[in-house]
Design a protein around this motif. Structure first.
Motif, PDB file in Angstrom:
ATOM      1  N   LEU A 168      11.672   1.423  -8.819  1.00 19.50           N
ATOM      2  CA  LEU A 168      11.135   2.432  -9.311  1.00 19.50           C
ATOM      3  C   LEU A 168      10.533   2.326 -10.542  1.00 19.50           C
ATOM      4  CD1 LEU A 168      13.513   5.494  -8.081  1.00 19.50           C
ATOM      5  CD2 LEU A 168      11.270   4.825  -7.277  1.00 19.50           C
ATOM      6  N   LEU A 169      11.265   1.592 -11.476  1.00 18.63           N
ATOM      7  CA  LEU A 169      10.397   1.434 -12.894  1.00 18.63           C
ATOM      8  C   LEU A 169       9.213   0.628 -12.598  1.00 18.63           C
ATOM      9  CD1 LEU A 169      10.642   1.819 -16.053  1.00 18.63           C
ATOM     10  CD2 LEU A 169      11.723  -0.502 -15.745  1.00 18.63           C
ATOM     11  N   GLY A 170       9.087  -0.284 -11.631  1.00 19.95           N
ATOM     12  CA  GLY A 170       7.900  -1.100 -11.474  1.00 19.95           C
ATOM     13  C   GLY A 170       6.852  -0.269 -10.805  1.00 19.95           C
ATOM     14  N   ILE A 171       7.145   0.631  -9.844  1.00 13.86           N
ATOM     15  CA  ILE A 171       6.127   1.639  -9.356  1.00 13.86           C
ATOM     16  C   ILE A 171       5.759   2.674 -10.279  1.00 13.86           C
ATOM     17  CG2 ILE A 171       5.831   3.533  -7.658  1.00 13.86           C
ATOM     18  CD1 ILE A 171       7.975   2.289  -5.942  1.00 13.86           C
ATOM     19  N   SER A 172       6.440   3.012 -11.195  1.00 11.41           N
ATOM     20  CA  SER A 172       6.176   3.943 -12.404  1.00 11.41           C
ATOM     21  C   SER A 172       5.027   3.006 -13.305  1.00 11.41           C
ATOM     22  CB  SER A 172       7.367   4.297 -13.096  1.00 11.41           C
ATOM     23  OG  SER A 172       8.237   4.926 -12.268  1.00 11.41           O
ATOM     24  N   CYS A 173       5.385   2.051 -13.569  1.00 13.95           N
ATOM     25  CA  CYS A 173       4.344   1.064 -14.508  1.00 13.95           C
ATOM     26  C   CYS A 173       3.350   1.093 -13.825  1.00 13.95           C
ATOM     27  CB  CYS A 173       4.802  -0.159 -14.694  1.00 13.95           C
ATOM     28  SG  CYS A 173       6.628  -0.093 -15.857  1.00 13.95           S
ATOM     29  N   LEU A 174       3.196   0.727 -12.283  1.00  5.89           N
ATOM     30  CA  LEU A 174       1.962   0.481 -11.531  1.00  5.89           C
ATOM     31  C   LEU A 174       1.029   1.899 -11.838  1.00  5.89           C
ATOM     32  CD1 LEU A 174       0.154  -1.270  -9.594  1.00  5.89           C
ATOM     33  CD2 LEU A 174       1.536  -0.247  -7.900  1.00  5.89           C
ATOM     34  N   ILE A 175       1.670   3.176 -11.445  1.00  7.39           N
ATOM     35  CA  ILE A 175       1.053   4.324 -11.256  1.00  7.39           C
ATOM     36  C   ILE A 175       0.193   4.550 -12.690  1.00  7.39           C
ATOM     37  CG2 ILE A 175       1.333   6.756 -11.271  1.00  7.39           C
ATOM     38  CD1 ILE A 175       3.374   6.374  -9.099  1.00  7.39           C
ATOM     39  N   LEU A 176       1.263   4.131 -13.840  1.00  3.37           N
ATOM     40  CA  LEU A 176       0.665   4.262 -15.203  1.00  3.37           C
ATOM     41  C   LEU A 176      -0.404   3.386 -15.513  1.00  3.37           C
ATOM     42  CD1 LEU A 176       0.869   5.639 -18.087  1.00  3.37           C
ATOM     43  CD2 LEU A 176       2.629   3.762 -18.626  1.00  3.37           C
ATOM     44  N   ALA A 177      -0.465   2.261 -15.087  1.00  3.44           N
ATOM     45  CA  ALA A 177      -1.499   1.187 -15.145  1.00  3.44           C
ATOM     46  C   ALA A 177      -2.929   1.615 -14.462  1.00  3.44           C
ATOM     47  CB  ALA A 177      -1.144  -0.091 -14.637  1.00  3.44           C
ATOM     48  N   PHE A 178      -2.658   2.280 -13.228  1.00  3.67           N
ATOM     49  CA  PHE A 178      -3.891   2.670 -12.521  1.00  3.67           C
ATOM     50  C   PHE A 178      -4.504   4.055 -13.282  1.00  3.67           C
ATOM     51  CE2 PHE A 178      -2.587   1.129  -8.199  1.00  3.67           C
ATOM     52  CZ  PHE A 178      -3.714   0.584  -8.286  1.00  3.67           C
ATOM     53  N   GLY A 179      -3.589   5.066 -13.947  1.00  5.17           N
ATOM     54  CA  GLY A 179      -3.862   5.754 -14.757  1.00  5.17           C
ATOM     55  C   GLY A 179      -4.812   5.398 -16.028  1.00  5.17           C
ATOM     56  N   ALA A 210       2.181  -3.822  -1.549  1.00  5.13           N
ATOM     57  CA  ALA A 210       3.485  -4.204  -2.254  1.00  5.13           C
ATOM     58  C   ALA A 210       3.907  -2.991  -2.698  1.00  5.13           C
ATOM     59  CB  ALA A 210       2.966  -5.245  -3.285  1.00  5.13           C
ATOM     60  N   ALA A 211       3.374  -1.942  -3.379  1.00  7.98           N
ATOM     61  CA  ALA A 211       4.325  -0.937  -3.905  1.00  7.98           C
ATOM     62  C   ALA A 211       5.284  -0.135  -2.706  1.00  7.98           C
ATOM     63  CB  ALA A 211       3.443   0.120  -4.694  1.00  7.98           C
ATOM     64  N   ARG A 212       4.248   0.006  -1.468  1.00 14.66           N
ATOM     65  CA  ARG A 212       4.864   0.523  -0.354  1.00 14.66           C
ATOM     66  C   ARG A 212       6.333  -0.154   0.101  1.00 14.66           C
ATOM     67  NH1 ARG A 212      -0.607   2.016   1.328  1.00 14.66           N
ATOM     68  NH2 ARG A 212      -0.765   4.211   1.480  1.00 14.66           N
ATOM     69  N   THR A 213       6.051  -1.569  -0.073  1.00 14.30           N
ATOM     70  CA  THR A 213       7.084  -2.417   0.513  1.00 14.30           C
ATOM     71  C   THR A 213       8.365  -2.051  -0.548  1.00 14.30           C
ATOM     72  OG1 THR A 213       5.882  -4.079   1.320  1.00 14.30           O
ATOM     73  CG2 THR A 213       7.962  -4.569   0.863  1.00 14.30           C
ATOM     74  N   VAL A 214       8.026  -2.013  -1.684  1.00 16.55           N
ATOM     75  CA  VAL A 214       9.151  -1.887  -2.804  1.00 16.55           C
ATOM     76  C   VAL A 214       9.653  -0.488  -2.611  1.00 16.55           C
ATOM     77  CG1 VAL A 214       9.396  -1.672  -5.315  1.00 16.55           C
ATOM     78  CG2 VAL A 214       7.942  -3.392  -4.552  1.00 16.55           C
ATOM     79  N   LEU A 215       8.976   0.420  -2.234  1.00 15.77           N
ATOM     80  CA  LEU A 215       9.320   1.818  -2.010  1.00 15.77           C
ATOM     81  C   LEU A 215      10.529   1.730  -0.996  1.00 15.77           C
ATOM     82  CD1 LEU A 215       9.391   4.792  -2.418  1.00 15.77           C
ATOM     83  CD2 LEU A 215       7.591   4.989  -0.869  1.00 15.77           C
ATOM     84  N   GLY A 216      10.003   0.874   0.118  1.00 17.32           N
ATOM     85  CA  GLY A 216      11.248   0.799   1.071  1.00 17.32           C
ATOM     86  C   GLY A 216      12.419   0.409   0.735  1.00 17.32           C
ATOM     87  N   ILE A 217      12.487  -0.596  -0.058  1.00 16.55           N
ATOM     88  CA  ILE A 217      13.563  -1.332  -0.627  1.00 16.55           C
ATOM     89  C   ILE A 217      14.384  -0.364  -1.610  1.00 16.55           C
ATOM     90  CG2 ILE A 217      14.237  -3.015  -2.428  1.00 16.55           C
ATOM     91  CD1 ILE A 217      11.979  -4.658  -1.628  1.00 16.55           C
ATOM     92  N   VAL A 218      13.475   0.611  -2.076  1.00 19.12           N
ATOM     93  CA  VAL A 218      14.259   1.477  -3.006  1.00 19.12           C
ATOM     94  C   VAL A 218      15.016   2.370  -2.308  1.00 19.12           C
ATOM     95  CG1 VAL A 218      13.856   3.692  -4.481  1.00 19.12           C
ATOM     96  CG2 VAL A 218      12.684   1.493  -4.923  1.00 19.12           C
TER      97      VAL A 218
END
Length: 426
Positions: A168-179, A292-300
């Motif tokens: 989740l930290l990785g997904i959060s960083c990705l969303i921040l990087a997009f922003g 990749a983010a969607r796959t990581v979400l499935g792992i979460v």
């Protein structure tokens, strides 16, 4: 000789619990209980309530969670019968006789609904890879969660909980990087402008003219922080459970999700404004990094799935004990073990897995059902039970007027929020 509080938390003559968990592992497990797919809906909650109100609601919900966790532990210390390990049933029965079953049923339903939604989300995430169909992804997801569901102690889930928090930290960083629009392949709206930036041009509302919109997003934030169902499991395994160590768990556990929530909600909403999707991942253009983010979400969600079985199993066993008190003696496990050894707990776990996996394979979108369970069950567990139980148990205790008054306000807020699902709409 154990104190009353230690006896109630499993150190007296009742069922013995293995106390090997550190403060950090307790914080990780409790924080991971909070953090599921709800974090991806927070930017949409900001869109409805406005940026300023959304931020206030997010921080306030974290504060409510800290307070309610401490109320539950304080109420447990006031239970007259200290011969059994604490449970929601024992706590509510001591506070208000014949209310324990209702709360245990709410815990079971809430956990089953949440766990089923995890399997649905995981299957959807994995099936989008195009390798397996949805039905096969459901079966694969169920197979992956079977083993940790039979662990005897929650402390054994600290590895999977750490993986979930890290993802989740990785997904959060990705969303921040997009922003922030840090690279061309991180452009959230490539068709909007030839200039790379992280804002797609849609308006951003910093407030809402309709107070109803603000109120109707409150249950979403409360649900995003709901972890009270696991507080007794976590503290029951904490080594050297002093007041300071328990206080560190109850304060730090909600603070970790709050930090991630603020990053995701702020970056996601400021990027897409009023055009943000109900699931922030769906707002981004199709790309390998989003896949990749969607796959990581499935792992979460699969890592968080076993955290729902512990409170559900404990509440269901409490219900069985309330129907047949003599059967309670058969559930004691005097010797530590890696996996469950109590036949009742094994059967309950199997039933939980069967119910959630069967439902996830038959239903593609839980929709209003999960929303209803979340708004009612989470509110009852997070607000009404902690506030109400503490008020009733401390009524004759002197010197606790301020804390009791705050607890009454928390319970009152719960009763106000409880029917919100029926008049707030989608």
């Amino acid at each position: 000789m154990p104190t009353d509080a230690s006896a109630l938390l499993g150190e007296g003559n009742g069922p013995q619990q293995v106390r090997r968990a550190t403060v950090m592992s307790c914080v990780i497990n409790l924080a991971s209980t909070c953090m599921g797919t709800g974090v991806l809906a927070l930017p949409a909650a900001y869109e409805r309530s406005g940026f300023t109100a959304g931020t206030i609601l997010c921080v306030s919900s974290a504060v409510f969670t800290v307070f309610s966790l401490n109320l539950l532990l304080a109420a447990a210390d006031l239970v007259p019968d200290q011969t059994k390990s604490v449970s929601f049933y024992a706590l509510c029965e001591a506070a208000l006789p014949r209310s324990g079953r209702a709360v245990d049923i709410a815990v079971v339903i809430n956990c089953v609904g949440t766990a089923t939604s995890f399997l649905v989300v995981a299957a959807d995430c994995f099936s989008r890879l195009g390798i397996l169909g949805r039905e096969a992804c459901v079966l694969l997801s169920c197979a992956l969660v079977i083993t940790p569901c039979f662990f005897r102690t929650m402390d054994m889930l600290k590895v999977t909980s750490t993986i979930a928090v890290a993802c989740l930290l990785g997904i959060s960083c990705l969303i921040l990087a997009f922003g922030l629009g840090l690279a061309p392949w991180l452009d959230p709206c490539p068709d909007h402008s030839s200039v790379l930036h992280g804002h797609c041009g849609n308006p951003v509302n910093y407030g809402s003219s309709d107070p109803r919109d603000i109120f109707c997003t409150l249950p979403l934030f409360i649900n995003a922080f709901t972890c009270q169902q696991n507080i007794f499991n976590v503290v029951g395994e904490l080594s050297r459970p002093t007041g300071i160590r328990k206080g560190a768990v109850t304060v730090l556990a909600p603070m970790l999700p709050m930090c991630l929530y603020l990053v995701v909600a702020t970056a996601g909403y400021l990027t897409f404004g009023t055009a943000v999707a109900s699931n922030i991942i769906n707002s981004y253009p199709l790309s390998p990094v989003v896949a990749a983010a969607r796959t990581v979400l499935g792992i979460v969600v699969l890592c968080n799935f076993p955290l729902q079985i512990f409170p559900a199993r404990k509440s269901f066993v409490s219900l069985l004990d309330s129907c047949s008190p003599a059967a309670a003696l058969s559930g004691n496990e005097p010797h530590p073990a890696l996996f469950l050894t109590s036949p009742r707990e094994v059967y309950v776990t199997c039933a939980f897995l069967l119910a959630t996996c069967a439902t996830a394979s038959l239903v593609t979108d839980l929709g209003a059902v999960v929303s209803l369970i979340g708004s009612t069950g989470a509110t009852l567990i997070a607000l009404i039970t902690p506030g109400g139980a503490y008020c009733l148990l401390s009524w004759s205790t002197k010197g606790k007027r301020v804390q009791r008054g705050a607890a009454m306000l928390l319970a009152a807020l719960g009763f106000v929020v409880l029917p919100s699902h029926f008049f707030c709409g989608s």
